[in-house]
Design a protein around this motif. Structure first.
Motif, PDB file in Angstrom:
ATOM      1  N   ASP A 140       0.862  -1.179   0.000  1.00  0.00           N
ATOM      2  CA  ASP A 140       0.000   0.000   0.000  1.00  0.00           C
ATOM      3  C   ASP A 140       0.898   1.228   0.000  1.00  0.00           C
ATOM      4  O   ASP A 140       1.447   1.630   1.030  1.00  0.00           O
ATOM      5  CB  ASP A 140      -0.903  -0.003   1.246  1.00  0.00           C
ATOM      6  N   ARG A 233     -11.124   1.782  -0.799  1.00  0.00           N
ATOM      7  CA  ARG A 233      -9.738   1.663  -1.243  1.00  0.00           C
ATOM      8  C   ARG A 233      -9.114   3.057  -1.352  1.00  0.00           C
ATOM      9  O   ARG A 233      -8.993   3.614  -2.436  1.00  0.00           O
ATOM     10  CB  ARG A 233      -9.672   0.947  -2.608  1.00  0.00           C
ATOM     11  N   SER A 235      -6.017   3.809  -0.969  1.00  0.00           N
ATOM     12  CA  SER A 235      -4.602   3.433  -0.913  1.00  0.00           C
ATOM     13  C   SER A 235      -3.776   4.251  -1.901  1.00  0.00           C
ATOM     14  O   SER A 235      -3.057   3.712  -2.728  1.00  0.00           O
ATOM     15  CB  SER A 235      -4.451   1.937  -1.198  1.00  0.00           C
ATOM     16  N   GLU A 316      -5.477   3.043  -7.554  1.00  0.00           N
ATOM     17  CA  GLU A 316      -6.207   1.777  -7.404  1.00  0.00           C
ATOM     18  C   GLU A 316      -7.710   1.976  -7.551  1.00  0.00           C
ATOM     19  O   GLU A 316      -8.388   1.199  -8.219  1.00  0.00           O
ATOM     20  CB  GLU A 316      -5.898   1.138  -6.056  1.00  0.00           C
TER      21      GLU A 316
END
Length: 450
Positions: A140, A233, A235, A316
Motif C-alpha cells: 500500500d 480503497r 490506498s 487503485e
C-alpha cells in the motif's frame, strides 16, 4: 476577474441540458442503488457548459458526489507539478536545461546528465518511484512517505537507459521535479503550489498532499468491487509530484478558464513551456507510444486530424480523464472514484452525449457482408452503439459466432487481439491479429456464400 459561471457551482445552460440525461446514463450503475461514480464537466472557451455528478463520495454515509467533491487526482496531478516548475522557469529561477544534480546532489552521476526537461518529458530514464516502493515490499503505497520514496530514487546507481534517448513514463521523474521546485522556491512543494497556482486561480478547495491524509468527510473515497458491492480503497500516495493533488471539478473549471481566458498563471511564457513537445537529445520529437508527444505533464499532438491535449489519472480506486481540443476551444473531463471503470470510456461517452467526436474515433462504422478468400470465412458487420457487431461464418465452426469490436481512437475497431480497419476502398477492410497476420476482407453481395 474569473467569470461568474466559473466562480459559482458549475451549471449547464439551456443549450446543454439535452445532453445531461445521456451523460448521466453513461455514468450510472444500474446494478447498484448506492455506488461510487463520476463527476463529468464540459467546457467551451474556458467557460463551464455542463456538469453531471452521478454516484456517491461516501457509500457508508450516502454522501453524493457534486462539483465540489475532492478526488485524489492521480496523474492528472502531473500537469500541475509541471506548471509549478514552469512558473519558476518563466521567472528565470530555474532552467529546463539545468543538470538536476545542481539541485539534487544526492543523485549519483549517471552516464549522461539528467536535465529538468528530461524529468518533465519522461526521457530521463529515472526509475518509477511507486514501482520501487512495491518492489521493496510496500503493498500500500499510501503508507510510504516522500522521504522514503526519494531515498529509493537516490539509491539507484543507474538509469533505465541513457538519459534523453528514450521515452518511458516515470512517476519517479515527477517526484524529483516536485523536489526541485521545493528546493528552488525554498518552501514545501504543496505551499508553493498553493500560492503560485491555486490561490491566483481561485481554486479554493484543491491542494497538494504533503505526507498527510485529507480530512475525513472532505473528499470522495475510492472504491473497488467486492462481491455484490464495493470496498473502500483509499490506498493512494500521501506525497506529491507524480500525484498527490486533491481536485474538484469546480476548481478544474477555474483552471480551464485561466488556460483559455484568464492567463494569470497560464501566461504566454508559461504556456509556451507547458505546451512545447519534448525532444530527445538528437532533436527528434518524443513519441509516447500512442501517437502523441509529451510536454508539461500532458500528452499532445494530432489524432484523426484534430489537435488534442490529454492526460489520464489512475490510482487503485480513482480513474480520471481530461481532454482539451484547442482548435475548438473545448474541454471535457471525468473524475471517478471507482477502480473498476475505465475513465477514457466514460469520457468518450460524455463527449458523444455532447455531440463531439472523440479524436481519432472512426468517422463511420463499416457495414455489410465481407469475405476473406484466405480464411474461406464470411464476416457480417452491423454497427452498434460503441462499435460493430461481427458475425463470423466459416467451415471451421459449427455455427456462426458474433464478436463485438469496440471503436478506438486509432480509427479502427478492436476485439481482444484482433482489429478491423477501413481502407481507401469502401469495399475492402483490413483484418489483423496482433503480429500474426494481416488480411483483406472484400465486400460481397448480400446473398453470396453461406
Amino acid at each position: 476577474m474569473l467569470a461568474a459561471a466559473a466562480l459559482g457551482v458549475l451549471g449547464a445552460p439551456a443549450a446543454a441540458q439535452t445532453s445531461d440525461a445521456a451523460i448521466r446514463a453513461a455514468l450510472s450503475d444500474p446494478a447498484h442503488n448506492v455506488a461510487p461514480g463520476c463527476v463529468a464537466g464540459t467546457f467551451a472557451h474556458g467557460q463551464p457548459t455542463g456538469l453531471v455528478a452521478q454516484g456517491y463520495a461516501d457509500l457508508a454515509e450516502q454522501r453524493p458526489l457534486d462539483g465540489d467533491s475532492l478526488f485524489y487526482a492521480a496523474s492528472i496531478s502531473k500537469q500541475f507539478t509541471a506548471l509549478a516548475a514552469a512558473t519558476l522557469v518563466a521567472r528565470g529561477e530555474l532552467s529546463l536545461g539545468d543538470d538536476v544534480r545542481q539541485y539534487l546532489p544526492e543523485l549519483p552521476a549517471y552516464e549522461a546528465p539528467v536535465t529538468v526537461a528530461m524529468l518533465m518529458h519522461h526521457t530521463s530514464g529515472i526509475r518509477d518511484s511507486l514501482g520501487l516502493l512495491r518492489m521493496a515490499g510496500v503493498s500500500d503505497v499510501g503508507t510510504a512517505s516522500k522521504d522514503e520514496a526519494l531515498g529509493l530514487l537516490f539509491r539507484q546507481q543507474q538509469t533505465q537507459f541513457t538519459p534523453g534517448t528514450q521515452y518511458k513514463y516515470s512517476n519517479g521523474g515527477y517526484l524529483l521535479l516536485a523536489e526541485i521546485v521545493e528546493r528552488v522556491s525554498g518552501e514545501a512543494f504543496a505551499d508553493y503550489a498553493q500560492h503560485a497556482i491555486f490561490d491566483p486561480l481561485g481554486m479554493e478547495r484543491s491542494f497538494f498532499l504533503n505526507d498527510n491524509s485529507p480530512a475525513k468527510g472532505t473528499f470522495a473515497h475510492g472504491y473497488g468491487p467486492e462481491g455484490d458491492g464495493f470496498v473502500l480503497r483509499d490506498s493512494f500516495p500521501r506525497f506529491s509530484g507524480s500525484g498527490g493533488l486533491m481536485l474538484s471539478m469546480n476548481d478544474l473549471a477555474r483552471y480551464e478558464y485561466d488556460i483559455e481566458q484568464g492567463h494569470r498563471v497560464w501566461t504566454p511564457e508559461v504556456t509556451q513551456i507547458m505546451l512545447a513537445p519534448g525532444r530527445y537529445t538528437d532533436g527528434s520529437l518524443i513519441d509516447d507510444g500512442g501517437g502523441l508527444a509529451y510536454a508539461g505533464g500532458l500528452h499532445l499532438g494530432e489524432k484523426g486530424g484534430q489537435q488534442v491535449i490529454v492526460h489520464t489519472g489512475s490510482a487503485e480506486a480513482f480513474k480520471h480523464a481530461y481532454l482539451r481540443l484547442p482548435g475548438q476551444h473545448s474541454a471535457f473531463a471525468v473524475l471517478c472514484n471507482r477502480g473498476d471503470w475505465k475513465a477514457t470510456d466514460r469520457l468518450k461517452a460524455v463527449m458523444a452525449a455532447s455531440d463531439v467526436r472523440y479524436p481519432g474515433m472512426p468517422l463511420s462504422s463499416p457495414e455489410g457482408r465481407f469475405y476473406s478468400s484466405e480464411l474461406n470465412t464470411y464476416f457480417r458487420l452491423t454497427p452498434v452503439d460503441d462499435g460493430i457487431a461481427v458475425e463470423v461464418t466459416s467451415p471451421f465452426i459449427a455455427a456462426p459466432v458474433v464478436q463485438h469490436y469496440e471503436a478506438d481512437d486509432d480509427g479502427g475497431f478492436h476485439h481482444e487481439t484482433m482489429s478491423i480497419a477501413t481502407t481507401d476502398n469502401p469495399d475492402h477492410l483490413r483484418l489483423k491479429r496482433g503480429t500474426t497476420a494481416e488480411l483483406t476482407l472484400t465486400r460481397v453481395d448480400q446473398g453470396a456464400g453461406q
